[in-house]
Design an enzyme around this catalytic site. Sequence first.
Site, PDB file in Angstrom:
ATOM      1  N   HIS C 127       0.848  -1.193   0.000  1.00  7.70           N
ATOM      2  CA  HIS C 127       0.000   0.000   0.000  1.00  7.70           C
ATOM      3  C   HIS C 127       0.887   1.249   0.000  1.00  7.70           C
ATOM      4  CE1 HIS C 127      -2.960   2.802   2.225  1.00  7.70           C
ATOM      5  NE2 HIS C 127      -3.231   2.814   0.929  1.00  7.70           N
ATOM      6  N   CYS C 151      -0.387   0.442   9.623  1.00  8.73           N
ATOM      7  CA  CYS C 151      -0.596   1.799   9.121  1.00  8.73           C
ATOM      8  C   CYS C 151      -2.023   1.990   8.622  1.00  8.73           C
ATOM      9  CB  CYS C 151       0.389   2.113   8.003  1.00  8.73           C
ATOM     10  SG  CYS C 151       2.074   2.291   8.604  1.00  8.73           S
ATOM     11  N   HIS C 152      -2.462   1.113   7.717  1.00 10.27           N
ATOM     12  CA  HIS C 152      -3.788   1.308   7.145  1.00 10.27           C
ATOM     13  C   HIS C 152      -4.617   0.038   7.108  1.00 10.27           C
ATOM     14  CE1 HIS C 152      -0.946   4.251   5.395  1.00 10.27           C
ATOM     15  NE2 HIS C 152      -1.844   5.094   5.841  1.00 10.27           N
ATOM     16  N   GLY C 153      -4.170  -0.975   7.893  1.00 14.13           N
ATOM     17  CA  GLY C 153      -5.018  -2.146   8.090  1.00 14.13           C
ATOM     18  C   GLY C 153      -5.090  -3.130   6.943  1.00 14.13           C
TER      19      GLY C 153
END
Lengths: 433, 255, 187
Positions: C127, C151-153
């Site tokens: 990502h 960080c963003h799952g």
Amino acid sequence: MSDSKFKNPIVAWIDYRLPVFSFMEHELHEYPTPKNLNYWWNFGSLAGIILVIMIVTGIVLAMHYTAHTAFAFDSVERIMRDVNYGWLIRYIHMNGASAFFIVVYIHIFRGMYFGSYKSPREILWILGVVILLTMMATAFLGYVLPWGQMSFWGATVITNLFSAIPIVGDSIVTLLWGGFSVDNPTLNRFFSLHYLMPFVLVGIVVLHIVALHQHGSNNPIGIDTKSPQDTIPFHPYYTVKDMFGLGVFLILFFGFVFFAPNFFGEPDNYIEANPLVTPPHIVPEWYFLPFYAILRSFTADAVIYLPISWLMSAKLAGVLAMFASIMVLFILPWLDHSPVRSARFRPLYKQFFWLLIIDCIILGICGAKPAGAPWTYIAQAATAYYFLHFIVIIPLLGFFEKTKPLPTSISEPVLKGGGGSSSAANAKPMEEA
Amino acid sequence: MRKYLISVAVVVSVAVVTSSTVMAAGDVVKPPKQEWSFSGLFGTFDRGSLQRGFQVYDEVCSACHSVRLLAYRNLMDIGFTEEQVKKIAAAKEVTDGPNDEGEMFQRPARLSDRFVKPFPNKQAARAGNNGAFPPDLTLMTKARVGGAHYLHALLTGYKEAPKGKKLAEGMSYNLYFAGNQIAMPPPLSEGGVEYADKTKATVDQMSRDVTTFLAWAAEPELEWRKRLGVKVILFLLILTGMLYGVKRKVWADLH
Amino acid sequence: MVSSADTAGDGAHGAEEGETRRDFLMLATGAFGAFGAAAGAWPLIDQMNPAADTLAASTTEVNLAPIKPGQRVLVKWQGKPVFIVRRTKAQIEAASSVNLANLPDPELDAKRALKPEWLIVVGVCTHLGCIPSGTKQGELKGEFGGWFCPCHGSHYDTSGRIRKGPAPKNLPVPAYEFLSDKLVKIG
């Protein structure tokens, strides 16, 4: 807005709000320039272009350089060996320093020959001398960064100059070093300042150009422009002439970069700095040699030192003389009070001008030679003459020189086809028309 | 008069710059100029000489002298194949680590490793060489006045000391070394290496080869630099010629 | 130096005033100069690419002997983290029995591991470049027992494939070879 001089609507729109285009149009395009400038007038813009080249290559080099005594030398060699085109960029930067000084020295001597420092261009000239000083500081700082033997010992010798200052000298040197010898703190601050100085330089250059554009360029005849007939727009005439000059310069410059990149350098600087071994023969870069010769001229038994020996040590005298050799340029516009600018109409001054050139070259040779007879004596004589030229000869010429008659206008010699043989014009040539 | 003065000025200033680079030799004999494959505007390194030179360095010089800025991968640039270089590298031991036990360990060198140094540090080098430090050779041809000429002269300049010249213990007499006393004993002897390509290994030949190798080590970019230089200069000559034409054209309506 | 060529080309500025003085020489000079400026700019750009020594030092050898079944280790290769996992039977089973149609970036587990027992992937979330957790004991491994990027799952499975979250791609498999049973060279 419809009456804007710009046809392009976007340009006109922007210019109405931010007059950058008007500014460029005014200062670069219309800017009236004497029509008779010769190729010696190319060196100003050339110096500006080299400054840009130095800044661009310098920023790129800084991306790979490591300002630490343990890594500096190797990081420069890594640039030379492993970084893509690193050798080219570094050699451009290295030779660019020499080229910068060649061009600026020619620019300065051109100003001297044609009297470009005289009223109303005194501040223009003074800013030029400030540029020279800033350049010298920048070059010195930069030369230390590769951390070779000459870097280290050059830094040691030059910073030690300040120890000649009475009472506070040693404290100042310790302050400059950030320690008790040239070492890592010194290298770090030199890198920081070497990065800063060029931008200071850009600022002064801008002022230099502002001052130039106030009264316009001087010219080979040295009389003021009097009518539109005398001038032509800067663009395209001088832009294209400058470009051509740039081409010639680049051929020579890249000749050195590609085929003799170490011509101006010292072999000793390819040996990593060693604080315990001084190279047998230290010399500064060539552009400092005349000043170095002046510095070394002041020995305890030197004739030129005797008159001031009661006042200060020979060491201090040498340091002061070296700085004075540049400081004297600041007051040159007032030392020279001859009303005629160009050496073309000053037969005596012309002779002394070339003597000064030869004197500077002799000083340069002396600076490169190991200290000792006979070079020390030659250097002392040349140093004495250098100051004699500025302090005595130049002012005296203003009184006694019989100048040739000046043409009445720049266009005149062109129109009449004669070289300034007009009888009409011994009148005050410095007056604005 | 003015023309004359200008030419004097030019000659003198050229003399200044050259004299400042040729100096520092003192009373020592100036090294004679040699012909090198890599000199001149179009010169390139003789590959055979480079490879022989590497052999001389590897078998003779490397006992005391490092070339610490070279990596084994660089040898591929002088005509060795990757396999050959891997073999050369694998024969050297480098210290790596620490490993999971926290110990440093020895392993065979890889392409990416820098040339292994004969001594771990300066003190060890001095201790092993009668107090004299054998300098690193990577930049030697750039770091000495006279460059390759000097290096070759030095390697072949060992002579009997003249009568009356007292040499310190362990020192040798060399015609071209500053002060004429050098701590390095004559490194090359007739047939000191056996060249793979059957070239006769005279002292002069070995000296030439190792000098060529070291000149390359100092300036690995030399061939690229000259090739690019020719192109750039040609381009600039044409561009400047064209600019001159444009300049003439623009200025034509003035005169 | 860069703008020089264009200025020279502008010698034909008169065109704006209706004059057509853009003759061949000026155009050619302008074009030639522009080419030179562009060529001159290339070294300044190319110097930012990895240098020769950076490119050369791009392999890492790892001794696999001390790694126990089920253990995950982190090694550095090209300045990036690489996950090496000695997978258990169950983990291999879980990775190879997935229906590829359900994956955002369908890839067979067999294609991602030269030897099923050893999974080697670059530990950089596809990502925006964080390092997913799950290598050290006790760290979150995500819903699929592989890795979880904090960080963003993003959730990765035991084959390092993206299963859930914003990451678009599976964790990349670096080039590697087994020099022996217990020694692997990455890069």
